[in-house]
Design a protein around this motif. Structure first.
Motif, short mmCIF file in Angstrom:
data_model
loop_
_atom_site.label_atom_id
_atom_site.label_comp_id
_atom_site.label_asym_id
_atom_site.label_seq_id
_atom_site.Cartn_x
_atom_site.Cartn_y
_atom_site.Cartn_z
N GLU A 151 0.83 -1.28 0.02
CA GLU A 151 -0.04 -0.18 0.08
C GLU A 151 0.94 1.40 -0.05
O GLU A 151 0.33 2.26 0.07
N GLY A 152 2.30 1.29 0.05
CA GLY A 152 3.06 2.29 -0.10
C GLY A 152 3.22 2.79 1.26
O GLY A 152 3.62 4.04 1.41
N ARG A 153 3.13 2.10 2.55
CA ARG A 153 3.25 2.66 3.83
C ARG A 153 4.67 2.22 4.13
O ARG A 153 5.23 1.23 3.96
N LEU A 154 4.98 3.05 5.17
CA LEU A 154 6.52 2.98 5.62
C LEU A 154 6.48 1.85 6.83
O LEU A 154 5.91 1.96 7.84
N LEU A 155 7.42 0.88 6.48
CA LEU A 155 7.39 -0.30 7.59
C LEU A 155 8.68 -0.23 8.28
O LEU A 155 8.85 -0.77 9.47
N GLY A 156 9.98 0.62 7.70
CA GLY A 156 11.09 0.49 8.31
C GLY A 156 12.02 1.49 7.71
O GLY A 156 11.82 1.91 6.39
N ILE A 157 13.33 1.74 8.36
CA ILE A 157 14.39 2.36 7.80
C ILE A 157 15.69 1.77 7.48
O ILE A 157 15.91 1.17 8.56
N GLY A 158 16.27 1.67 6.48
CA GLY A 158 17.48 0.87 6.29
C GLY A 158 18.63 1.13 7.00
O GLY A 158 18.87 2.31 7.36
N SER A 159 19.23 0.19 7.66
CA SER A 159 20.33 0.55 8.69
C SER A 159 21.66 -0.31 8.01
O SER A 159 22.69 0.52 7.93
#
Length: 361
Positions: A217-225
């Motif tokens: 759905e284009g929703r944010l699940l996480g930020i790359g580390s």
């Protein structure tokens, strides 16, 4: 925090045309994934892949990720930054636009000790920005553009609901890479960092620092580390990426905006990097002028206990360290050195106090 280097695999980002919506992006991304030699067990891929693969992305298409809420982040560290040796003086990655006022979420090691911050969109326009906040415990960093960004913000998803074998998109400043969620488990970092649960994806992709992990759905699940060599766990050497779950920032966001840091008391930090070998915690680096160096902890020391308790690896060491009190607590370490165990007292500090501040004029 520090970023690992290493082989990032062959998951070339999918290029998308200006204005491409999520449906067309997913179609091209999944087509590209079907065409790859994915480093995920065939059984998993077969179980998860759609019955009819959409057409693959066409080569040579113009790159833009404006429609997927990301910007390029470039920072320059202060002249005497203590993190320059490990992170460099100039850093680059991705930021994710999270509101219409120019707030940008990224991974914190890109912005630690930053003197200047610049954001840029896919068409090359540059926007000055400032650091708003940073949380050492999770690793999230928060920026604010000083001029309006022509990028629509992303909506937060529920990272707790993402399942293994689910298809996701990794969106960096240079394009989109499809991937599978291949595991959800703790992450233990060598720089006094521990997540109870992180999201791991495969295949590995390039430009993962600060990248957005999006669901269908284009929703944010996480930020790359990080890029990791064991995305599916230690028993299977599959390269992939680790993402910090977005649910971790939700209770902190208001505090980061208001004061630049969480309201909780900071954890004790002693300033070492370590490696776990068969349950032993071996000191691999001592932060210059940090608490451990002042207490004469050395590279090669083996930490075998803390406050009279034995330890069984890095995660156990961090957990027991943080239970001894807030930053400033005295930390009694049992250290194996030259064949004998010594007790060395380390006066911990707040990690934020170790970083060099941006100069004010």
């Amino acid at each position: 925090m520090t970023a690992e280097s290493g082989d990032t695999g062959d998951a070339t980002p999918v290029r998308i045309c200006p204005g491409a919506g999520m449906t067309s992006v997913w179609a091209r991304a999944l087509g590209a994934l079907a065409a790859m030699c994915v480093a995920v067990p065939l059984a998993m891929a077969a179980e998860t892949a759609p019955e009819t693969a959409p057409p693959a992305a066409r080569g040579g298409q113009e790159t833009t990720v404006d429609s997927l809420s990301v910007v390029r982040v470039r920072t320059k560290a202060v002249a005497n930054a203590r993190t320059s040796r490990t992170l460099g003086t100039q850093r680059e990655g991705t930021g994710v636009v999270i509101d219409s006022e120019g707030l940008v979420l990224t991974i914190g090691y890109l912005i630690v000790e930053a003197e200047t911050v610049e954001l840029s969109t896919a068409d090359g326009r540059a926007f000055p920005a400032t650091v708003i906040g940073y949380d050492n415990a999770t690793g999230f960093g928060l920026l604010k553009a000083l001029r309006p960004l022509p990028v629509r913000p992303v909506q937060f998803g529920q990272s707790a609901s993402i399942a293994e074998r689910e298809l996701v998109l990794i969106v960096g400043f240079d394009g989109v890479a499809p991937a599978y969620v291949v595991s959800r488990r703790p992450f233990v970092g060598y720089w006094e960092y521990l997540l109870d649960e992180a999201i791991y994806t495969a295949p590995a992709t390039v430009n993962w620092s600060g990248a957005a992990l999006l669901n269908r759905e284009g929703r944010l699940l996480g930020i790359g580390s990080l890029v990791v060599g064991d995305a599916m766990g230690s028993r299977t050497q599959v390269p992939g990426n680790m993402f910090v779950p977005i649910d971790l920032v939700k209770p902190l966001l208001g505090e980061l905006i208001a004061t630049g840091k969480p309201s909780a008391h900071p954890r004790p930090w002693i300033g070492i990097n370590s490696q776990e070998v068969q349950g032993n915690v071996i000191v691999t680096r001592v932060s210059p002028e940090g608490p451990a160096e002042e207490a004469s902890i050395r590279t090669g020391d083996v930490i075998v206990g803390i406050s009279g308790q034995g330890i069984s690896g890095q995660a156990d060491f961090y957990t027991k360290l943080w239970k001894l009190g807030n930053a400033g607590a005295d930390i009694p370490l049992e250290v194996l050195r030259n064949g004998r165990v010594e007790t060395i007292m380390v006066k911990s500090i707040d990690r934020d106090r170790y970083y060099r501040p941006k100069p004010t004029y």
